[in-house]
Design an enzyme around this catalytic site. Structure first.
Site, PDB file in Angstrom:
ATOM      1  N   GLU B 278      -3.647  -7.380 -10.621  1.00  0.00           N
ATOM      2  CA  GLU B 278      -3.162  -6.558 -11.730  1.00  0.00           C
ATOM      3  C   GLU B 278      -2.563  -7.429 -12.832  1.00  0.00           C
ATOM      4  O   GLU B 278      -2.716  -7.158 -14.018  1.00  0.00           O
ATOM      5  CB  GLU B 278      -2.119  -5.554 -11.202  1.00  0.00           C
ATOM      6  CG  GLU B 278      -1.922  -4.352 -12.095  1.00  0.00           C
ATOM      7  CD  GLU B 278      -1.229  -3.214 -11.337  1.00  0.00           C
ATOM      8  OE1 GLU B 278      -1.900  -2.558 -10.521  1.00  0.00           O
ATOM      9  OE2 GLU B 278      -0.029  -3.003 -11.552  1.00  0.00           O
ATOM     10  N   LYS B 380      -1.553   9.398  -0.021  1.00  0.00           N
ATOM     11  CA  LYS B 380      -2.456   8.379   0.542  1.00  0.00           C
ATOM     12  C   LYS B 380      -3.471   9.024   1.498  1.00  0.00           C
ATOM     13  O   LYS B 380      -4.559   8.507   1.686  1.00  0.00           O
ATOM     14  CB  LYS B 380      -1.665   7.307   1.290  1.00  0.00           C
ATOM     15  CG  LYS B 380      -0.659   6.550   0.434  1.00  0.00           C
ATOM     16  CD  LYS B 380      -1.272   5.380  -0.306  1.00  0.00           C
ATOM     17  CE  LYS B 380      -0.220   4.657  -1.139  1.00  0.00           C
ATOM     18  NZ  LYS B 380      -0.802   3.743  -2.135  1.00  0.00           N
TER      19      LYS B 380
END
Lengths: 165, 607
Positions: B278, B380
């Site tokens: 990232e 999730k």
């Protein structure tokens, strides 16, 4: 004159209806606090508030569907079922009630095979209940398309209904 | 300040306090049910009623303001009788299957019955609801058990700004639902699970994965790998009676090994990896912007270790670790999905690596690998069902357990958790830095990324005391900071003097605010961190109950303690991450990394 088929007219009518609703939402400044008024107008335009109309309102007003649906399902005035061609309103105000309004209602439910707030599958009749339509002297009274039928006899409802196709 | 009387006791009250608050401060316990401090205070259940001298009827103490000279009685026979009747009425529309109800041990409704000493149930009658909605991959809604307290409605609408749940119909027909004939699985639900945290009964809960995991553990054909998210270790002790803020990293690893997992990995390892992917994506976006406006040449960029294909220069870039946030953005801000980092979340990265790199190293057929993620999160569970989360047709992660479910399994396995020794995670995906630890708390991903990005560009450490970017630490809804790239390395000269403004938010209502700024073209930021749950993963929808700001703060402190206790605190210095790149991935954002570790997003309807 050109011939229009019905379905085209229906599409144009629906477009017009949504345009009108859009105008209503704008007139009410898209304010969430005006939701109930907007739903009232929407029901006047479409005759009922199907999920598609509710979703349109949600998107325009940036409101959750669960909230709009919550309001629609809370108030008995709002309906998500399409209206029939004829609206039967059985008066259950005090005078009509004591003079057999309840029996009239039960007989109508049996005859039409629907409950209050519902519409017959052939969309001929919708059944509603009113609390006093101001015709106490004519009790028990039933209004069909806002025309009052006086002293209704629960055994002779078929004759009354046969006037409406 | 003024005085009033509660139960013949003279007490002082502050302006604006409710009777309940004054009583609580003075150690007088008024029972409550729907009340949730700071979140849900509407007096819906009326269990907290008290007698107020001069009032015509009993008053709900949670919504009645205290006034000067007020005389209140909290436990008179009249009050106690009213509470019992209210309780019995609610009980008449609630199943009494407590012996096999998963919430039996911490059911607030059952506990209240005990406090009120209700020993009869006089009212039997029709049941109002019978829907069990299992359509969502994350959350199960059992309307049979719902007592209509509306806490979930408050959290979903006010705190999260989602509005997937609201009261429908009226009177006896009332139910809490997404509206119309909609089920949760097709509603705008972000799957954040904050509703499951506040539900006092078993009406809202995570979708069970324990059975699937037990089956996998019992299957001799399968190699079962487990990984644990950063926030789990700061809360898993609580269901075993340890105080909030206890760190149980070592005991957790030990418990998982005793349950029979073949390898115990740490999602923190891939949190470090996420920072590299990232971080370089952010640098790539900055470089692409500089290239577009002529501040840098292609040749100069070629000397940098940037992703092969530069990303689009869309700024601010927004973090993508929180699947609830991702789903929310897809529903409500679909025109701005190119602001989201393309990185998969850390546990998906670990799953993808387990079934490729690890499988190759160990010589295991990836089809015989079963990856379990232990997460503080319900979203999730939904994330692993997304079609993008597969590699060569094999799911990256096979099952997701919440922290609560893991605690339940540890108990079921007969493991005495508090007496376990501390053990370590397994190699090669067990070592992590302090930067990875703080992924579990709001502000943590941002701070971890800055520790790396700043050092890559300048060659120096991030200039904050103890590496903590203080303005973005804490539980405030929106936090901002800025710093300047100064004295940068020559190859990064195009960033010299650039001031980077950053923003951090947790809870989806805060995200909406920052996204509205982007939509209006007025966002001053280059990088935004969003965590879907208030406080971040430490109070995710899968964490042990109860959660309040006091618990959040203690878990937050534990997470920072874990970070500060690590010998290495910057992701780019994790030696095992460097090995992973040299052995398998190549460079951040390179071809292999791109295929395995990055993803794309889907436009969804806002209704």
């Amino acid at each position: 004159m050109a011939q229009h088929c019905d379905c085209q007219t229906a599409v144009i009518d629906e477009q017009k209806a949504y345009q009108t609703l859009m105008q209503v939402i704008e007139d009410y400044d898209r304010k969430p606090s005006n939701l109930i008024q907007i739903l009232h107008m929407a029901q006047a335009i479409f005759g009922y508030l199907p999920e598609k109309v509710q979703r349109f309102i949600c998107e325009q007003m940036e409101l959750p569907f669960s909230e709009v649906s919550g309001v629609v399902s809370f108030y008995s005035y709002f309906t998500t079922q399409p209206k029939g061609r004829h609206t039967i309103q059985v008066c259950l105000g005090t005078a009509c009630y004591v003079r057999g309004g309840k029996k009239v209602l039960d007989a109508l439910k049996g005859l039409l095979e629907i409950d209050v707030g519902e519409t017959t599958p052939d969309r001929r009749f919708s059944l509603e209940v009113k609390r006093c339509i101001g015709a106490c002297g004519l009790a028990p009274a039933v209004a069909i398309n806002n025309v009052v039928h006086k002293r209704v006899n629960p055994n002779k409802l078929q004759d009354m209904l046969s006037q409406y196709e | 300040m003024f005085t009033m009387t509660i139960n013949q006791q003279q007490v002082t009250a502050r302006e604006g306090e409710t009777i309940l608050e004054v009583a609580k401060r003075n150690h007088i316990q008024i029972p409550t049910l729907c009340h949730l401090e700071g979140i849900h205070q509407i007096g819906a259940c009326r269990i907290c009623v008290v007698e107020v001298e001069g009032a015509k009827s009993l008053m709900a103490s949670c919504v009645t303001p205290a006034t000067s000279g007020m005389v209140v009685r909290t436990h008179t026979p009249k009050v106690r009788k009213a509470r019992k009747v209210l309780y019995e009425l609610m009980l008449s529309d609630h199943p009494t299957d407590c012996l096999h109800c998963a919430r039996s041990h911490d059911c607030e409704f059952r506990q209240l019955g005990e406090v009120l000493q209700v020993d009869v149930s006089r009212f039997a009658g029709q049941r109002s609801k019978n829907l069990v909605d299992t359509s969502s991959a994350a959350i199960v809604r059992d309307n049979n058990k719902c007592i209509l307290c509306r806490r979930c409605v408050s959290v979903c609408n006010e705190i999260q700004g989602v509005g997937a749940l609201n009261a429908q119909n009226r009177g006896f027909g009332t139910s809490i639902s997404p509206g119309g004939d909609l089920l949760l699985g097709s509603a705008v639900c972000a799957a954040c699970g904050q509703c499951t945290l506040v539900c006092p009964v078993n009406a809202l809960k995570e979708k069970d994965a324990t059975k699937m995991v037990w089956d996998a553990l019992a299957d001799p054909e399968l190699t079962v790998v487990v990984q644990t998210a950063p926030a789990v270790r700061a809360a898993l002790g609580e269901p075993f009676g340890m105080p909030p803020g206890s760190l149980v990293t070592g005991k957790m690893a030990a418990a998982l090994r005793r349950m029979g997992f073949d390898a115990v990995f740490d999602t923190n390892f891939t949190a470090d990896l996420t920072i590299l992917e990232e971080g370089y994506e952010l640098l790539g976006r900055l470089a692409a912007g500089a290239l577009a406006n002529g501040a840098v040449t292609r040749e100069q960029l070629d000397t940098l270790n940037l992703p092969g294909h530069l990303p689009q220069p869309v700024l601010p870039m927004i973090t993508s670790c929180s699947p609830g946030w991702i789903k929310y953005a897809e529903h409500f801000y679909s025109p701005y999905l190119d602001h989201l980092s393309s990185c998969k979340s850390p546990h998906m990265m670990l799953g993808a690596l387990t079934k490729t790199w690890y499988a190759q190293k160990q010589g295991i057929d990836p089809k015989r690998l079963f990856v379990v993620s232990v997460m503080p999160c319900t979203a999730k569970k939904y994330e692993v069902t997304r079609p993008e989360m597969t590699t060569d047709g094999i799911a990256n992660v096979d099952a997701v357990l919440t922290t609560r479910e893991l605690a339940q399994m540890i108990r079921e396995a007969g493991i005495d958790f508090t007496h376990l020794p501390d053990e370590l995670f397994d190699s090669p995906m067990g070592l992590s830095t302090g930067a990875a630890d703080i992924f579990g708390v709001t502000g943590g991903v941002m701070e971890a990324a800055l520790r790396t990005v700043y050092e890559v560009v300048t060659g120096r450490e991030l200039p904050f005391e103890q590496l903590h970017v203080q303005p973005i630490v804490g539980l405030e809804r929106i936090k901002t900071a800025s710093f300047q790239f100064a004295d940068v390395k020559p190859e990064w000269s195009f960033l010299e003097g650039v001031t980077a403004r950053i923003a951090v938010t947790s809870g989806l209502a805060g995200a909406a605010h920052l996204l509205d700024e982007i939509a209006a073209g007025q966002s001053p930021y280059v990088f935004i961190e969003v965590m879907g749950c208030p406080g971040g993963c430490i109070s995710g929808g899968g964490q042990p109950r109860p959660v309040n700001d006091d618990v959040r703060r203690k878990r937050l402190e534990a997470i920072y303690r874990e970070d500060e206790g690590k010998p290495i605190r910057k992701s780019h210095e994790n030696p095992d991450i460097l090995t992973l790149y040299s052995e398998f991935l190549g460079s951040p954002g390179g071809h292999v990394a791109h295929n395995l570790l990055h993803t794309h997003y889907t436009v969804r309807s806002r209704t």
